[in-house]
Design a protein around this motif. Structure first.
Motif, PDB file in Angstrom:
ATOM      1  N   CYS A 163       0.796  -1.226   0.000  1.00  0.00           N
ATOM      2  CA  CYS A 163       0.000   0.000   0.000  1.00  0.00           C
ATOM      3  C   CYS A 163       0.830   1.279   0.000  1.00  0.00           C
ATOM      4  O   CYS A 163       0.274   2.360  -0.039  1.00  0.00           O
ATOM      5  CB  CYS A 163      -0.944   0.003   1.198  1.00  0.00           C
ATOM      6  N   GLY A 164       2.136   1.158   0.039  1.00  0.00           N
ATOM      7  CA  GLY A 164       2.981   2.348  -0.026  1.00  0.00           C
ATOM      8  C   GLY A 164       3.247   2.690  -1.473  1.00  0.00           C
ATOM      9  O   GLY A 164       2.356   3.135  -2.197  1.00  0.00           O
ATOM     10  N   LEU A 165       4.449   2.436  -1.916  1.00  0.00           N
ATOM     11  CA  LEU A 165       4.840   2.718  -3.298  1.00  0.00           C
ATOM     12  C   LEU A 165       4.065   1.876  -4.304  1.00  0.00           C
ATOM     13  O   LEU A 165       3.899   2.272  -5.450  1.00  0.00           O
ATOM     14  CB  LEU A 165       6.340   2.485  -3.474  1.00  0.00           C
ATOM     15  N   ASP A 166       3.587   0.705  -3.883  1.00  0.00           N
ATOM     16  CA  ASP A 166       2.872  -0.193  -4.791  1.00  0.00           C
ATOM     17  C   ASP A 166       1.417   0.210  -5.032  1.00  0.00           C
ATOM     18  O   ASP A 166       0.760  -0.313  -5.922  1.00  0.00           O
ATOM     19  CB  ASP A 166       2.944  -1.637  -4.299  1.00  0.00           C
ATOM     20  N   LYS A 167       0.878   1.081  -4.197  1.00  0.00           N
ATOM     21  CA  LYS A 167      -0.432   1.716  -4.422  1.00  0.00           C
ATOM     22  C   LYS A 167      -1.655   0.799  -4.354  1.00  0.00           C
ATOM     23  O   LYS A 167      -2.696   1.123  -4.905  1.00  0.00           O
ATOM     24  CB  LYS A 167      -0.465   2.468  -5.759  1.00  0.00           C
ATOM     25  N   LEU A 168      -1.555  -0.358  -3.689  1.00  0.00           N
ATOM     26  CA  LEU A 168      -2.762  -1.153  -3.491  1.00  0.00           C
ATOM     27  C   LEU A 168      -3.613  -0.466  -2.413  1.00  0.00           C
ATOM     28  O   LEU A 168      -3.108   0.311  -1.615  1.00  0.00           O
ATOM     29  CB  LEU A 168      -2.414  -2.583  -3.074  1.00  0.00           C
ATOM     30  N   GLU A 169      -4.912  -0.771  -2.381  1.00  0.00           N
ATOM     31  CA  GLU A 169      -5.819  -0.170  -1.406  1.00  0.00           C
ATOM     32  C   GLU A 169      -5.790  -0.964  -0.102  1.00  0.00           C
ATOM     33  O   GLU A 169      -6.031  -2.174  -0.102  1.00  0.00           O
ATOM     34  CB  GLU A 169      -7.248  -0.160  -1.940  1.00  0.00           C
ATOM     35  N   TRP A 170      -5.513  -0.265   1.008  1.00  0.00           N
ATOM     36  CA  TRP A 170      -5.387  -0.932   2.300  1.00  0.00           C
ATOM     37  C   TRP A 170      -6.655  -1.684   2.685  1.00  0.00           C
ATOM     38  O   TRP A 170      -6.603  -2.789   3.205  1.00  0.00           O
ATOM     39  CB  TRP A 170      -5.002   0.057   3.395  1.00  0.00           C
TER      40      TRP A 170
END
Length: 195
Positions: A163-170
């Motif tokens: 969820c950081g640099l990879d941008k998945l939704e928490w």
């Protein structure tokens, strides 16, 4: 009584089909968990459900957790670890050649034994500049859970993976964690560290 016209019937049919297709894509993207239709236990109607109760979140530095707790984070198959929390893992634990030599592909997990703990490197993408999918994350989590079970790991600490640099939704990642590590499937307890 109003009788729907052929156009209205056709429109309602298309809307229902598109809604069903969207739900199928949402469920597939969340590793089989339909986060929009998760049922709450009796007596919890109206409660906010943003993940599973088996996932505990705390404020603090991940590296201050107990030495007996295993750690996890996401990497690419090329094990570059040049940005984000991966750089801290690389600096603290090193042994990048050992991680690469395990030859894990997206959906796998590389593992280092460090003292009394394991450090899990969830391989969620091929190259460092790619983005992971919910499917690759789910497969990596399943591989990690299986290793935890085989090796008696009971406590696992990690950041908000993917969820950081990879941008998945928490919210979606937490639902997947809840499914993978539900008390009915494992005794492993998850603690998420937020700075």
């Amino acid at each position: 009584m109003l009788i729907p016209t052929v156009f209205e019937s056709s429109l309602h049919s298309r809307v229902a089909r598109n809604t069903a297709t969207a739900a199928q894509h949402r469920i597939r993207a969340c590793g089989g968990v339909d986060i929009c239709r998760t049922r709450l236990p009796l007596g919890m109607a109206g409660a906010r459900l943003d993940g599973a109760e088996c996932v505990k979140e705390v404020q603090g530095d991940l590296f201050t957790c107990s030495e007996s707790s295993s750690l996890a984070h996401c990497i690419s198959a090329d094990a570059r670890m040049g940005k984000g929390i991966a750089t801290a893992f690389k600096k603290k634990f090193g042994r990048v050649h050992e991680i690469r030599s395990q030859g894990q592909k997206p959906g796998g997990v590389a593992v280092l034994k460090c003292g009394d703990r394991f450090v899990y490197y969830l391989v969620t993408k091929e190259k460092f500049y790619h983005k992971p999918t919910y499917e690759s994350l789910t497969s990596s989590l399943e591989a990690m859970r299986d290793h935890c079970e085989r090796n008696g790991v009971r406590e696992l600490c990690m950041p908000r993976i993917g969820c950081g640099l990879d941008k998945l939704e928490w919210r979606r990642v937490k639902a997947i964690l809840g499914k993978m590590f539900s008390p009915s499937k494992t005794e492993v307890k998850i603690t998420i560290y937020n700075l």
